[in-house]
Design an enzyme around this catalytic site. Structure first.
Site, mmCIF file in Angstrom:
data_model
loop_
_atom_site.group_PDB
_atom_site.id
_atom_site.type_symbol
_atom_site.label_atom_id
_atom_site.label_comp_id
_atom_site.label_asym_id
_atom_site.label_seq_id
_atom_site.Cartn_x
_atom_site.Cartn_y
_atom_site.Cartn_z
ATOM 1 N N SER A 408 0.817 -1.209 0.000
ATOM 2 C CA SER A 408 0.000 0.000 0.000
ATOM 3 C C SER A 408 0.849 1.257 0.000
ATOM 4 C CB SER A 408 -0.968 0.034 1.178
ATOM 5 O OG SER A 408 -0.657 -0.871 2.167
ATOM 6 N N HIS A 429 -3.142 -3.020 -5.795
ATOM 7 C CA HIS A 429 -3.452 -2.571 -4.437
ATOM 8 C C HIS A 429 -4.935 -2.770 -4.156
ATOM 9 C CE1 HIS A 429 -3.875 0.864 -1.339
ATOM 10 N NE2 HIS A 429 -3.536 -0.259 -0.754
ATOM 11 N N GLU A 441 -6.476 -0.406 -7.030
ATOM 12 C CA GLU A 441 -5.520 0.509 -7.659
ATOM 13 C C GLU A 441 -4.481 -0.353 -8.384
ATOM 14 O OE1 GLU A 441 -5.112 4.671 -5.201
ATOM 15 O OE2 GLU A 441 -4.219 2.909 -4.286
ATOM 16 N N ASN A 479 -4.393 6.556 -0.717
ATOM 17 C CA ASN A 479 -3.797 6.799 0.598
ATOM 18 C C ASN A 479 -3.043 8.116 0.627
ATOM 19 O OD1 ASN A 479 -4.863 4.534 1.739
ATOM 20 N ND2 ASN A 479 -3.035 3.274 1.456
HETATM 21 P P1 NAD Z 1 -0.861 -9.780 7.543
HETATM 22 O O1 NAD Z 1 0.159 -9.558 8.586
HETATM 23 O O2 NAD Z 1 -2.271 -10.046 7.941
HETATM 24 O O3 NAD Z 1 -0.418 -11.025 6.630
HETATM 25 C C1 NAD Z 1 0.863 -11.189 6.124
HETATM 26 C C2 NAD Z 1 1.100 -12.699 5.904
HETATM 27 O O4 NAD Z 1 2.277 -12.857 5.127
HETATM 28 C C3 NAD Z 1 1.300 -13.502 7.181
HETATM 29 O O5 NAD Z 1 0.434 -14.616 7.181
HETATM 30 C C4 NAD Z 1 2.767 -13.946 7.103
HETATM 31 O O6 NAD Z 1 2.980 -15.239 7.692
HETATM 32 C C5 NAD Z 1 2.996 -13.968 5.616
HETATM 33 N N1 NAD Z 1 4.398 -13.785 5.235
HETATM 34 C C6 NAD Z 1 5.280 -12.895 5.715
HETATM 35 N N2 NAD Z 1 6.471 -13.020 5.086
HETATM 36 C C7 NAD Z 1 6.315 -13.996 4.167
HETATM 37 C C8 NAD Z 1 7.173 -14.586 3.210
HETATM 38 N N3 NAD Z 1 8.430 -14.173 3.063
HETATM 39 N N4 NAD Z 1 6.686 -15.577 2.426
HETATM 40 C C9 NAD Z 1 5.429 -16.000 2.576
HETATM 41 N N5 NAD Z 1 4.575 -15.490 3.484
HETATM 42 C C10 NAD Z 1 5.009 -14.498 4.263
HETATM 43 O O7 NAD Z 1 -0.765 -8.542 6.555
HETATM 44 P P2 NAD Z 1 -1.899 -7.864 5.653
HETATM 45 O O8 NAD Z 1 -2.664 -6.885 6.439
HETATM 46 O O9 NAD Z 1 -2.628 -8.952 4.956
HETATM 47 O O10 NAD Z 1 -1.032 -7.040 4.606
HETATM 48 C C11 NAD Z 1 -0.286 -7.672 3.593
HETATM 49 C C12 NAD Z 1 0.134 -6.647 2.555
HETATM 50 O O11 NAD Z 1 -1.015 -6.025 2.029
HETATM 51 C C13 NAD Z 1 1.024 -5.530 3.049
HETATM 52 O O12 NAD Z 1 1.925 -5.175 2.030
HETATM 53 C C14 NAD Z 1 0.039 -4.402 3.293
HETATM 54 O O13 NAD Z 1 0.615 -3.124 3.223
HETATM 55 C C15 NAD Z 1 -0.897 -4.606 2.142
HETATM 56 N N6 NAD Z 1 -2.234 -4.045 2.344
HETATM 57 C C16 NAD Z 1 -2.881 -4.162 3.515
HETATM 58 C C17 NAD Z 1 -4.157 -3.621 3.653
HETATM 59 C C18 NAD Z 1 -4.930 -3.774 4.945
HETATM 60 O O14 NAD Z 1 -5.956 -3.097 5.093
HETATM 61 N N7 NAD Z 1 -4.531 -4.633 5.846
HETATM 62 C C19 NAD Z 1 -4.745 -2.974 2.576
HETATM 63 C C20 NAD Z 1 -4.066 -2.896 1.372
HETATM 64 C C21 NAD Z 1 -2.805 -3.433 1.263
#
Ligand code: NAD
Length: 698
Positions: A408, A429, A441, A479
């Site tokens: 993001s 995104h 996005e 954002n």
């Molecule tokens: P999260 O912490 O819920 O999930 C991340 C997952 O990735 C975990 O299950 C972890 O075990 C796994 N992981 C970490 N490193 C890894 C690797 N090297 N190989 C395989 N798996 C791995 O995070 P999230 O909230 O789902 O966010 C994930 C991404 O999405 C981030 O880049 C975040 O910025 C983006 N994002 C989040 C949101 C939101 O609202 N939460 C919205 C848009 C984008």
């Protein structure tokens, strides 16, 4: 465009509505239809006229781009055409396949007969654009299918299948198989005098206890539709049809009032903007795309699970991968749980759930992803983690696979540089919950290939998302502009407003959730993480540092039971908290800020104009392709009120000159250098031009 009389069938004149993609009733097509009707009336050998749509679609209705332009009132109008049909000396048959919507359906309602394929669909969806039918639809439909079903369709804009209306009296025949063959056979019966025509306008509409029924309908209007006068006017118009001879005076008057109303203008802007955003100005038409049959999702957390569901819902195979077995199992359980809840609510069938889950496979090894067509990374938001993921993907993925990141905030070009195939890297995104939120996005990196971009835009459509292209920058379109909105809201609180006042003012204006309630929901630590980066990258901005204080006290929002508000255990209702008031008082004292009273109007203007100034900068830098794209992002990703049309549409409606003046004043008042109006905005205001002049307009 052509509308042709096809002389192949004796005695029948077939008027082809041919205006791709949906045969909308623009002026040129209206002229053609009128000329076919006139010619058929003058030709002694013609006994029957048939209206049929080209491309297996009858008509999508009025061409809303014409609204407010001379073309919309240029003769023949739809109303004039309808008059020509009703006074035609030869019976006119509407032959419907695909769909007949809005003005297209109104045209059909005026015909002497209607036939349709069983799969055909009809609707009068004007209310969704803050309008109502304006060519007699509110008067003819009740006469054909009864006041109650008609009102329901008109008030809600609901689409119904021809089969659902089989017994309603709307259609004189439903046709199995080829429409043309069917309608020709039907026309032969008409020509042979075997069918009697009664025009809708000559039928009566009766309803017992009509007054009580319409009163009930008025009361039952959902509060969400209150912004628009349209549903109420629909009720009044249908009520006026009951028990009276045909008269569309009330409908016409109400329609013209609605067409010029700000709410309808905003809703029409949204409608067009959401169609325009899929077009990419510099992508050659017909750019080749890759087939996407199997998608890999890396990271089974909140986003990964949601993205996986978005794919499964569209029938796409998914390999969900996580580095940790427990995380993978949790992710798959979350998906099962989500589908279970949808099943319990009756939103999906058990069979659909099974089908979707059968498309899902969990894996723990990157090697298992090697053969997928597209992989979407949703791991932790940390550049080092992204580096390890993308360099591994570069090593294992098949050539030509698309490598996407759901980051993001991070720099997509830097992520692409971790691979030797930056042309295959793109940002996708998603918004949370990813299977529900419609916005996507699409982040176009410096080197993202055309085919990759075209493929993901196509995929977005397939999974039901509205995709907006963004260039690479911190926060992308959404954002980045909402970061300023939240920052400015924080400054308002430090200057003297309370979080409750700011939230209430913006919610009353139409935002579904004010910035402080929103922050508490998202987690203030997440807000602070982004903000802290900006402390370094943009030291020139003014920051409301009271946020840091809350976080230091462990007030991280709903998840800790306290944030800008307090929450009773297990509850999500935001309660005012005297501790926050005390914290703010102390903060103001320390900073030497004398709190002042401020109006709700000032609060709204400052927060919304913060969006406007940043949106204008996004356009200026070419991050957003066109003004309406920015509006689409705000409307679909951040619950910006639809009836206000998006930040830039709103600014335009306020008058850019006044917007610029207000920004200068905010700058003087707050000392925040952010309020220097964007040069693009100033230029447009000075030239009395409009945002829609930037980039490809809808
Ligand atoms: P999260 O912490 O819920 O999930 C991340 C997952 O990735 C975990 O299950 C972890 O075990 C796994 N992981 C970490 N490193 C890894 C690797 N090297 N190989 C395989 N798996 C791995 O995070 P999230 O909230 O789902 O966010 C994930 C991404 O999405 C981030 O880049 C975040 O910025 C983006 N994002 C989040 C949101 C939101 O609202 N939460 C919205 C848009 C984008």
């Amino acid at each position: 465009m052509a509308s042709a009389t096809q002389p192949t069938v004796e005695g029948i004149s077939i008027a082809l509505l041919d205006r791709p993609p949906v045969n909308s009733l623009g002026h040129a097509l209206r002229v053609q239809i009128a000329s076919v009707i006139e010619a058929a009336n003058d030709a002694p050998e013609i006994r029957v006229i048939v209206l049929v749509g080209a491309g297996q679609v009858f008509s999508g209705g009025a061409d809303i781009r014409e609204f407010g332009t001379p073309a919309s009132t240029a003769e023949p109008t739809v109303r004039t055409l309808i008059g020509m049909i009703e006074s035609s000396s030869k019976p006119v048959i509407a032959a419907i396949e695909g769909f007949a919507l809005g003005g297209g359906l109104e045209l059909a309602l005026a015909c002497h007969f209607r036939v349709a394929t069983r799969e055909a669909k009809i609707a009068l969806p004007e209310v969704k654009l803050g309008l109502m039918p304006g060519a007699g639809g509110t008067q003819r439909l009740p006469r054909l299918i009864g006041a109650e079903t008609a009102l329901n369709m008109i008030m809600t804009g609901q689409t119904l299948g021809a089969v659902e209306l089989e017994e309603s009296g709307l259609f004189d025949a439903l046709i199995d198989g080829d429409l043309i063959q069917g309608v020709v056979a039907f026309a032969a019966e008409v020509a042979a005098g075997k069918r009697e025509a009664i025009l809708a306008r000559n039928r009566a509409v009766v309803l017992d206890n009509a007054d009580a029924y319409f009163e009930y309908a008025r009361r039952s209007l959902a509060s969400s539709t209150r912004q628009s006068e349209a549903p109420l006017k629909c009720i009044d118009a249908v009520a006026a049809a009951v028990g009276k001879p045909y008269d569309d005076t009330l409908e016409r008057k109400a329609f013209f009032e609605l067409v010029t109303s700000p709410v309808s203008r905003a809703l029409r802007h949204r409608f067009q903007a959401e169609r325009a955003c899929s077009k990419i100005a510099d992508l050659p038409p017909g750019t080749a795309t890759h087939a996407v049959e199997q998608v890999g999702v890396i990271g089974a957390g909140t986003m990964g699970a949601g993205i996986a569901m978005a794919m499964l819902d569209a029938g796409i195979q998914v390999l969900l991968m996580d580095q940790r077995r427990d995380a993978l199992e949790r992710g798959i359980e979350a998906i099962r749980g989500n589908y279970g809840r949808s099943l319990a609510k009756g939103k999906v069938s058990a069979e659909q759930v099974e089908q979707r889950l059968n498309l899902l496979r969990g894996v723990l090894d990157y090697q298992d992803l090697a053969g997928v067509d597209l992989v979407i990374e949703a791991v932790f938001e940390d550049m080092a983690v992204k580096e390890s993921v993308f360099s591994t993907l570069d090593a294992v993925m098949k050539p030509g696979a698309i490598l996407a990141s759901n980051t993001s905030t991070l720099d997509l070009d830097q992520i692409a540089a971790f691979t030797k195939r930056p042309q295959d890297v793109v940002g996708l995104h998603f918004f949370s919950p990813a299977n529900v939120m419609r916005l996507l996005e699409v982040v176009r990196g410096r080197q993202t290939g055309d085919a990759v971009l075209a493929t993901v835009m196509q995929l977005a459509k397939r999974i039901g998302k509205i995709a907006v292209v963004s260039g690479v920058c911190d926060g992308f379109i959404g954002n980045r502009m909402f970061g300023h909105y939240t920052r400015v809201a924080g400054l308002l609180v430090e200057e003297g407003a309370s979080p409750q006042q700011v939230d209430r003012a913006l919610e009353a204006w139409g935002m579904s959730m004010g910035p402080f309630r929103m922050g508490d929901m998202a987690g203030l630590d997440i807000v602070l993480a982004v903000r802290s980066r900006h402390y370094k990258t943009h030291p020139e901005w003014k920051f409301p540092r009271s946020l840091d204080r809350l976080c230091e006290l462990g007030r991280l929002g709903q998840k800790t039971g306290k944030g800008w508000y307090r929450y009773a255990s297990g509850q999500r209702v935001a309660l005012a908290d005297p501790e926050v008031d005390a914290l703010l008082d102390e903060y103001r004292r320390e900073q030497g800020i004398a709190p002042r009273l401020m109006s709700d109007e000032e609060i709204v203007q400052r927060c919304i104009f913060a969006l406007v100034n940043e949106a204008s900068a996004l356009l200026e830098e070419g991050i957003a392709q066109r003004a309406s794209d920015v509006d689409v992002v705000a409307l679909n990703g951040y619950a910006f009120p639809a009836h206000r049309g998006g930040p830039l549409f709103y600014a335009q409606e306020q008058g850019l000159y006044s917007v610029v003046r207000a920004m200068k004043q905010f700058g003087d008042q707050s000392g925040d250098t952010f309020w220097k109006p964007s040069p693009l905005l100033v230029g447009l205001a000075e030239a009395q031009s409009s945002f829609s002049s930037i980039g490809a307009t809808p």
